[in-house]
Design an enzyme around this catalytic site. Structure first.
Site, PDB file in Angstrom:
ATOM      1  N   VAL A  55       0.817  -1.222   0.000  1.00 56.71           N
ATOM      2  CA  VAL A  55       0.000   0.000   0.000  1.00 56.71           C
ATOM      3  C   VAL A  55       0.850   1.272   0.000  1.00 56.71           C
ATOM      4  CG1 VAL A  55      -1.987  -1.096   1.111  1.00 56.71           C
ATOM      5  CG2 VAL A  55      -0.268   0.074   2.532  1.00 56.71           C
ATOM      6  N   SER A 134      -6.600   4.090  15.772  1.00 57.15           N
ATOM      7  CA  SER A 134      -6.114   3.475  17.020  1.00 57.15           C
ATOM      8  C   SER A 134      -6.409   4.377  18.205  1.00 57.15           C
ATOM      9  CB  SER A 134      -4.603   3.259  16.934  1.00 57.15           C
ATOM     10  OG  SER A 134      -4.091   2.853  18.185  1.00 57.15           O
ATOM     11  N   SER A 136      -4.166   4.988  19.850  1.00 55.37           N
ATOM     12  CA  SER A 136      -2.908   5.734  19.744  1.00 55.37           C
ATOM     13  C   SER A 136      -3.049   7.019  18.942  1.00 55.37           C
ATOM     14  CB  SER A 136      -1.825   4.853  19.118  1.00 55.37           C
ATOM     15  OG  SER A 136      -1.559   3.752  19.940  1.00 55.37           O
ATOM     16  N   TYR A 147       4.717   6.109  14.920  1.00 53.70           N
ATOM     17  CA  TYR A 147       3.468   5.398  14.630  1.00 53.70           C
ATOM     18  C   TYR A 147       2.224   6.188  15.049  1.00 53.70           C
ATOM     19  CZ  TYR A 147      -0.101   1.698  15.424  1.00 53.70           C
ATOM     20  OH  TYR A 147      -1.238   0.941  15.442  1.00 53.70           O
ATOM     21  N   LYS A 151      -1.580   7.274  13.107  1.00 52.42           N
ATOM     22  CA  LYS A 151      -2.931   6.870  13.521  1.00 52.42           C
ATOM     23  C   LYS A 151      -3.807   8.095  13.751  1.00 52.42           C
ATOM     24  CE  LYS A 151      -2.603   3.339  12.425  1.00 52.42           C
ATOM     25  NZ  LYS A 151      -3.441   2.292  11.804  1.00 52.42           N
TER      26      LYS A 151
HETATM   27  N1  LIG Z   1      -3.074  -4.845  17.230  1.00 50.59           N
HETATM   28  C1  LIG Z   1      -3.321  -3.707  17.887  1.00 50.59           C
HETATM   29  O1  LIG Z   1      -3.185  -3.617  19.131  1.00 50.59           O
HETATM   30  C2  LIG Z   1      -3.787  -2.525  17.143  1.00 50.59           C
HETATM   31  C3  LIG Z   1      -3.727  -2.423  15.772  1.00 50.59           C
HETATM   32  N2  LIG Z   1      -4.179  -1.279  15.153  1.00 50.59           N
HETATM   33  C4  LIG Z   1      -4.124  -1.148  13.707  1.00 50.59           C
HETATM   34  O2  LIG Z   1      -4.815  -2.217  13.107  1.00 50.59           O
HETATM   35  C5  LIG Z   1      -4.303  -2.455  11.807  1.00 50.59           C
HETATM   36  C6  LIG Z   1      -4.063  -3.945  11.648  1.00 50.59           C
HETATM   37  O3  LIG Z   1      -3.108  -4.326  12.611  1.00 50.59           O
HETATM   38  P1  LIG Z   1      -2.991  -5.808  13.175  1.00 50.59           P
HETATM   39  O4  LIG Z   1      -4.076  -6.661  12.665  1.00 50.59           O
HETATM   40  O5  LIG Z   1      -2.781  -5.671  14.622  1.00 50.59           O
HETATM   41  O6  LIG Z   1      -1.577  -6.203  12.522  1.00 50.59           O
HETATM   42  P2  LIG Z   1      -1.049  -7.526  11.832  1.00 50.59           P
HETATM   43  O7  LIG Z   1       0.433  -7.368  11.828  1.00 50.59           O
HETATM   44  O8  LIG Z   1      -1.641  -8.722  12.469  1.00 50.59           O
HETATM   45  O9  LIG Z   1      -1.597  -7.438  10.340  1.00 50.59           O
HETATM   46  C7  LIG Z   1      -1.167  -6.414   9.496  1.00 50.59           C
HETATM   47  C8  LIG Z   1      -1.753  -6.614   8.125  1.00 50.59           C
HETATM   48  O10 LIG Z   1      -1.353  -5.510   7.316  1.00 50.59           O
HETATM   49  C9  LIG Z   1      -0.706  -6.012   6.162  1.00 50.59           C
HETATM   50  N3  LIG Z   1       0.324  -5.086   5.721  1.00 50.59           N
HETATM   51  C10 LIG Z   1       1.422  -4.654   6.393  1.00 50.59           C
HETATM   52  N4  LIG Z   1       2.143  -3.839   5.626  1.00 50.59           N
HETATM   53  C11 LIG Z   1       1.508  -3.762   4.435  1.00 50.59           C
HETATM   54  C12 LIG Z   1       1.776  -3.098   3.227  1.00 50.59           C
HETATM   55  N5  LIG Z   1       2.861  -2.330   3.062  1.00 50.59           N
HETATM   56  N6  LIG Z   1       0.907  -3.258   2.198  1.00 50.59           N
HETATM   57  C13 LIG Z   1      -0.189  -4.027   2.335  1.00 50.59           C
HETATM   58  N7  LIG Z   1      -0.486  -4.688   3.453  1.00 50.59           N
HETATM   59  C14 LIG Z   1       0.354  -4.561   4.489  1.00 50.59           C
HETATM   60  C15 LIG Z   1      -0.141  -7.339   6.548  1.00 50.59           C
HETATM   61  O11 LIG Z   1       0.057  -8.127   5.372  1.00 50.59           O
HETATM   62  P3  LIG Z   1       1.181  -9.305   5.289  1.00 50.59           P
HETATM   63  O12 LIG Z   1       1.072 -10.065   6.594  1.00 50.59           O
HETATM   64  O13 LIG Z   1       0.759 -10.071   4.098  1.00 50.59           O
HETATM   65  O14 LIG Z   1       2.502  -8.645   5.138  1.00 50.59           O
HETATM   66  C16 LIG Z   1      -1.264  -7.865   7.436  1.00 50.59           C
HETATM   67  O15 LIG Z   1      -2.290  -8.402   6.642  1.00 50.59           O
HETATM   68  C17 LIG Z   1      -3.044  -1.585  11.697  1.00 50.59           C
HETATM   69  O16 LIG Z   1      -3.351  -0.425  10.945  1.00 50.59           O
HETATM   70  C18 LIG Z   1      -2.734  -1.205  13.126  1.00 50.59           C
HETATM   71  O17 LIG Z   1      -2.089   0.034  13.221  1.00 50.59           O
HETATM   72  C19 LIG Z   1      -4.717  -0.254  15.843  1.00 50.59           C
HETATM   73  C20 LIG Z   1      -4.801  -0.319  17.201  1.00 50.59           C
HETATM   74  C21 LIG Z   1      -4.343  -1.433  17.945  1.00 50.59           C
HETATM   75  C1  LIG Z   2       1.002  -2.290  18.123  1.00 47.31           C
HETATM   76  C2  LIG Z   2       0.557  -1.823  19.472  1.00 47.31           C
HETATM   77  O1  LIG Z   2       0.591  -2.856  20.391  1.00 47.31           O
HETATM   78  C3  LIG Z   2      -0.821  -1.324  19.430  1.00 47.31           C
HETATM   79  O2  LIG Z   2      -0.982  -0.467  18.331  1.00 47.31           O
HETATM   80  C4  LIG Z   2      -1.855   0.442  18.638  1.00 47.31           C
HETATM   81  O3  LIG Z   2      -2.274   1.243  17.857  1.00 47.31           O
HETATM   82  C5  LIG Z   2      -2.272   0.326  20.065  1.00 47.31           C
HETATM   83  O4  LIG Z   2      -2.301   1.521  20.705  1.00 47.31           O
HETATM   84  C6  LIG Z   2      -1.272  -0.576  20.640  1.00 47.31           C
HETATM   85  O5  LIG Z   2      -0.208   0.193  21.164  1.00 47.31           O
END
Ligand SMILES: NC(=O)C1=CN([C@@H]2O[C@H](COP(=O)(O)OP(=O)(O)OC[C@H]3O[C@@H](n4cnc5c(N)ncnc54)[C@H](OP(=O)(O)O)[C@@H]3O)[C@@H](O)[C@H]2O)C=CC1
Ligand SMILES: C[C@H](O)[C@@H]1OC(=O)[C@H](O)[C@@H]1O
Length: 244
Positions: A55, A134, A136, A147, A151
């Site tokens: 992306v 987030s 965050s 990061y 967000k």
């Molecule tokens: N987990 C948490 O505590 C929190 C997460 N978030 C947000 O939620 C979203 C998802 O996170 P989460 O599910 O935890 O993370 P994961 O690491 O479990 O999943 C991330 C996903 O994003 C994809 N991805 C990463 N980089 C790229 C890229 N350059 N192009 C396309 N796809 C990409 C990965 O694909 P692949 O594996 O194929 O590389 C994967 O499918 C993020 O935006 C994160 O900031 C927000 C708050 C809290």
């Molecule tokens: C990746 C972190 O654990 C996660 O990402 C966020 O956006 C949340 O605030 C947590 O810090």
């Protein structure tokens, strides 16, 4: 749905299919994860397609929307979820870590949302766009100085896009997850002390699971939220409000 090979994106894609959606997923590197997400959606009787792409590359956005619509016919809902969080201290943050995080999380969101919105406008029957921001966006993190601004930026993008796209019947909202147990924080939360401290802050008594985001995202996608735009929905078990 971007970033749906694992974690929140995968859970939301499957949750959407459980509620009747055909789903196109974007992912970056995890071919097996993407294939198993597609298989799970197809097992629910829905159409699904996985389209690989970074992306951070602006060309990925138009490629994804074009190929998704070729496969599924149209786009009614777009979820921007892909993101990275390579934890690192502030004072010696490598420029490439900062740049990559900005490009994936914020620039990627911008181009993807823009491409989906252009398609929705051309289709002429509105739509719903949801960005995974987030908690965050609202609070800081010592090892997340690169990061948290992304967000906050994604949250702000949804507010401005809500204004730009309201006249087209396109709603734009964000969800703000708290700490959800996924690959993104597996190493960080391998520290038992940190994991226990983070969980202790949550009034509902546990860290989140990816599936906890599916309901809120499907709600914002649906007509149940037809008068909701420019909103931000915290999905954090109450962590944000828990000062004392
Ligand atoms: N987990 C948490 O505590 C929190 C997460 N978030 C947000 O939620 C979203 C998802 O996170 P989460 O599910 O935890 O993370 P994961 O690491 O479990 O999943 C991330 C996903 O994003 C994809 N991805 C990463 N980089 C790229 C890229 N350059 N192009 C396309 N796809 C990409 C990965 O694909 P692949 O594996 O194929 O590389 C994967 O499918 C993020 O935006 C994160 O900031 C927000 C708050 C809290
Ligand atoms: C990746 C972190 O654990 C996660 O990402 C966020 O956006 C949340 O605030 C947590 O810090």
């Amino acid at each position: 749905m971007t970033g749906a090979s694992t974690g929140i994106g995968r859970a939301a894609a499957i949750g959407a299919a459980q509620h009747g959606a055909d789903v196109a997923i974007n992912y970056h590197s995890d071919d097996a994860g993407a294939a198993s997400c597609v298989a799970e959606i197809k097992a629910l009787g829905r159409l699904a397609v996985a389209i690989k792409g970074d992306v951070a590359d602006p060309a990925t956005a138009t490629d994804f929307v074009t190929r998704a619509c070729d496969a599924l016919g149209k786009v009614d809902v777009f979820v921007n979820n892909a993101g990275i969080c390579p934890f690192h201290a502030f004072l010696d943050m490598p420029a490439e870590t900062l740049e990559r995080t900005m490009r994936v999380n914020l620039h990627g969101a911008y181009y993807m949302v823009q491409a989906a919105a252009n398609r929705m406008v051309a289709q002429g029957h509105g739509g719903s766009i949801i960005a995974v921001s987030s908690i965050s966006a609202l609070v800081g993190g010592e090892y997340q100085t690169h990061y948290t601004p992304t967000k906050a930026g994604v949250h702000s993008l949804m507010q401005s896009a809500a204004i730009a796209l309201g006249r087209h019947g396109i709603r734009c909202n964000s969800v703000l997850p708290g700490t959800i147990l996924t690959e993104i924080n597996k190493d960080d939360l391998a520290d038992e002390g940190k994991r226990t401290r983070m969980a202790a802050r949550v009034p509902l008594g546990r860290l989140g699971a990816p599936e906890d985001l599916a309901g809120p995202i499907v709600f914002l996608a649906s007509d149940l939220a037809r008068y909701v735009t420019g909103a931000a929905l915290l999905v954090d078990g109450g962590a944000f409000v828990n000062l004392q």
